[in-house]
Design a protein around this motif. Structure first.
Motif, PDB file in Angstrom:
ATOM      1  N   GLU A 181      32.615  69.267  84.281  1.00  0.00           N
ATOM      2  CA  GLU A 181      32.171  70.389  83.477  1.00  0.00           C
ATOM      3  C   GLU A 181      33.309  70.880  82.601  1.00  0.00           C
ATOM      4  N   MET A 182      32.928  71.590  81.569  1.00  0.00           N
ATOM      5  CA  MET A 182      33.903  72.212  80.685  1.00  0.00           C
ATOM      6  C   MET A 182      33.729  73.719  80.818  1.00  0.00           C
ATOM      7  N   VAL A 183      34.739  74.369  81.367  1.00  0.00           N
ATOM      8  CA  VAL A 183      34.685  75.797  81.654  1.00  0.00           C
ATOM      9  C   VAL A 183      35.368  76.551  80.511  1.00  0.00           C
ATOM     10  N   ASP A 184      34.637  77.461  79.879  1.00  0.00           N
ATOM     11  CA  ASP A 184      35.195  78.285  78.807  1.00  0.00           C
ATOM     12  C   ASP A 184      36.168  79.291  79.425  1.00  0.00           C
ATOM     13  N   VAL A 185      37.446  79.149  79.119  1.00  0.00           N
ATOM     14  CA  VAL A 185      38.480  80.051  79.649  1.00  0.00           C
ATOM     15  C   VAL A 185      39.031  80.979  78.570  1.00  0.00           C
ATOM     16  N   THR A 186      38.390  81.022  77.416  1.00  0.00           N
ATOM     17  CA  THR A 186      38.881  81.815  76.294  1.00  0.00           C
ATOM     18  C   THR A 186      39.037  83.290  76.661  1.00  0.00           C
ATOM     19  N   ARG A 187      38.032  83.868  77.270  1.00  0.00           N
ATOM     20  CA  ARG A 187      38.084  85.289  77.650  1.00  0.00           C
ATOM     21  C   ARG A 187      39.246  85.548  78.614  1.00  0.00           C
ATOM     22  N   ALA A 188      39.435  84.669  79.583  1.00  0.00           N
ATOM     23  CA  ALA A 188      40.536  84.835  80.546  1.00  0.00           C
ATOM     24  C   ALA A 188      41.895  84.754  79.847  1.00  0.00           C
ATOM     25  N   ILE A 189      42.018  83.856  78.871  1.00  0.00           N
ATOM     26  CA  ILE A 189      43.272  83.730  78.116  1.00  0.00           C
ATOM     27  C   ILE A 189      43.498  84.990  77.285  1.00  0.00           C
ATOM     28  N   ARG A 190      42.455  85.491  76.627  1.00  0.00           N
ATOM     29  CA  ARG A 190      42.580  86.731  75.852  1.00  0.00           C
ATOM     30  C   ARG A 190      43.008  87.896  76.749  1.00  0.00           C
ATOM     31  N   HIS A 191      42.416  87.975  77.936  1.00  0.00           N
ATOM     32  CA  HIS A 191      42.779  89.033  78.887  1.00  0.00           C
ATOM     33  C   HIS A 191      44.246  88.908  79.302  1.00  0.00           C
ATOM     34  N   LEU A 192      44.689  87.706  79.563  1.00  0.00           N
ATOM     35  CA  LEU A 192      46.076  87.461  79.949  1.00  0.00           C
ATOM     36  C   LEU A 192      47.039  87.919  78.849  1.00  0.00           C
ATOM     37  N   ILE A 193      46.714  87.615  77.609  1.00  0.00           N
ATOM     38  CA  ILE A 193      47.548  88.018  76.478  1.00  0.00           C
ATOM     39  C   ILE A 193      47.616  89.541  76.387  1.00  0.00           C
ATOM     40  N   SER A 194      46.474  90.195  76.488  1.00  0.00           N
ATOM     41  CA  SER A 194      46.405  91.648  76.418  1.00  0.00           C
ATOM     42  C   SER A 194      47.147  92.304  77.582  1.00  0.00           C
ATOM     43  N   GLU A 195      46.888  91.795  78.781  1.00  0.00           N
ATOM     44  CA  GLU A 195      47.488  92.340  79.999  1.00  0.00           C
ATOM     45  C   GLU A 195      49.019  92.297  79.955  1.00  0.00           C
ATOM     46  N   ASN A 196      49.566  91.260  79.331  1.00  0.00           N
ATOM     47  CA  ASN A 196      51.017  91.098  79.260  1.00  0.00           C
ATOM     48  C   ASN A 196      51.631  91.697  78.004  1.00  0.00           C
ATOM     49  N   GLY A 197      50.804  92.209  77.096  1.00  0.00           N
ATOM     50  CA  GLY A 197      51.313  92.816  75.879  1.00  0.00           C
ATOM     51  C   GLY A 197      51.944  91.826  74.910  1.00  0.00           C
ATOM     52  N   TRP A 198      51.497  90.581  74.977  1.00  0.00           N
ATOM     53  CA  TRP A 198      52.047  89.572  74.072  1.00  0.00           C
ATOM     54  C   TRP A 198      51.456  89.779  72.683  1.00  0.00           C
ATOM     55  N   SER A 199      52.303  89.682  71.654  1.00  0.00           N
ATOM     56  CA  SER A 199      51.840  89.988  70.313  1.00  0.00           C
ATOM     57  C   SER A 199      51.920  88.808  69.357  1.00  0.00           C
ATOM     58  N   ASP A 200      53.122  88.375  69.056  1.00  0.00           N
ATOM     59  CA  ASP A 200      53.314  87.304  68.081  1.00  0.00           C
ATOM     60  C   ASP A 200      54.121  86.176  68.711  1.00  0.00           C
ATOM     61  N   GLY A 201      53.528  84.995  68.745  1.00  0.00           N
ATOM     62  CA  GLY A 201      54.201  83.838  69.326  1.00  0.00           C
ATOM     63  C   GLY A 201      53.202  82.726  69.571  1.00  0.00           C
ATOM     64  N   ALA A 202      53.478  81.956  70.580  1.00  0.00           N
ATOM     65  CA  ALA A 202      52.599  80.847  70.940  1.00  0.00           C
ATOM     66  C   ALA A 202      52.432  80.850  72.455  1.00  0.00           C
ATOM     67  N   LEU A 203      51.295  80.380  72.884  1.00  0.00           N
ATOM     68  CA  LEU A 203      51.009  80.284  74.307  1.00  0.00           C
ATOM     69  C   LEU A 203      50.746  78.828  74.645  1.00  0.00           C
ATOM     70  N   LEU A 204      51.552  78.299  75.543  1.00  0.00           N
ATOM     71  CA  LEU A 204      51.361  76.937  76.015  1.00  0.00           C
ATOM     72  C   LEU A 204      50.459  76.988  77.240  1.00  0.00           C
ATOM     73  N   LEU A 205      49.363  76.260  77.186  1.00  0.00           N
ATOM     74  CA  LEU A 205      48.425  76.153  78.306  1.00  0.00           C
ATOM     75  C   LEU A 205      48.573  74.760  78.896  1.00  0.00           C
ATOM     76  N   TYR A 206      48.761  74.696  80.203  1.00  0.00           N
ATOM     77  CA  TYR A 206      49.058  73.418  80.855  1.00  0.00           C
ATOM     78  C   TYR A 206      48.213  73.268  82.112  1.00  0.00           C
TER      79      TYR A 206
END
Length: 132
Positions: A13-38
């Motif tokens: 299956e392909m699980v949509d994790v977009t919302r979880a990634i957005r939450h992680l970014i918001s929760e950590n206060g990340w603003s400008d950069g790149a996020l490596l997903l592994y």
């Protein structure tokens, strides 16, 4: 580094994790950069593709099974050789741009965790790369 848990419910299956990634970014206060997903699993993967029409995910899954069938000329004793091959085809990582605290995805794009040997509880690692 942050770790997300992804629960899968079927062998493939392909699980949509977009919302979880957005939450992680918001929760950590990340603003400008790149996020490596592994994906640290040899039978899982991470990809970006269309999220507006569920038929796209269906088409990917069905046709990957035609390209790399569950049963084939495999020697690997665990019986999941197809999952290893699919994982290598998709890849274990994705880099996403974050600008102003928002993931920069195309209009229809979503981030998917790809399960090829489930169901399982999986990990998805996220490493923030600050632009400064």
């Amino acid at each position: 580094m942050e770790t997300l848990q992804v629960q899968t419910h079927s062998r493939e299956e392909m699980v949509d994790v977009t919302r979880a990634i957005r939450h992680l970014i918001s929760e950590n206060g990340w603003s400008d950069g790149a996020l490596l997903l592994y994906c640290p699993h040899t039978t899982g993967a991470i990809t970006v593709n269309e999220g507006a029409d569920p038929d796209v995910v269906r088409d990917i899954t069905v046709n990957m099974n035609k390209l790399v069938p569950y049963r084939g000329d495999y020697h690997h004793a665990e019986g999941n050789s197809d999952a290893h091959i699919k994982s290598s085809m998709f890849g274990c990582d994705q880099m996403v741009i974050v600008e102003g605290g928002n993931i920069q995805l195309g209009t229809w794009q979503k981030i998917y965790f790809c399960e090829f040997d489930g169901p399982r509880t999986r990990k998805l690692w996220a490493k923030w790369l600050n632009a400064k």
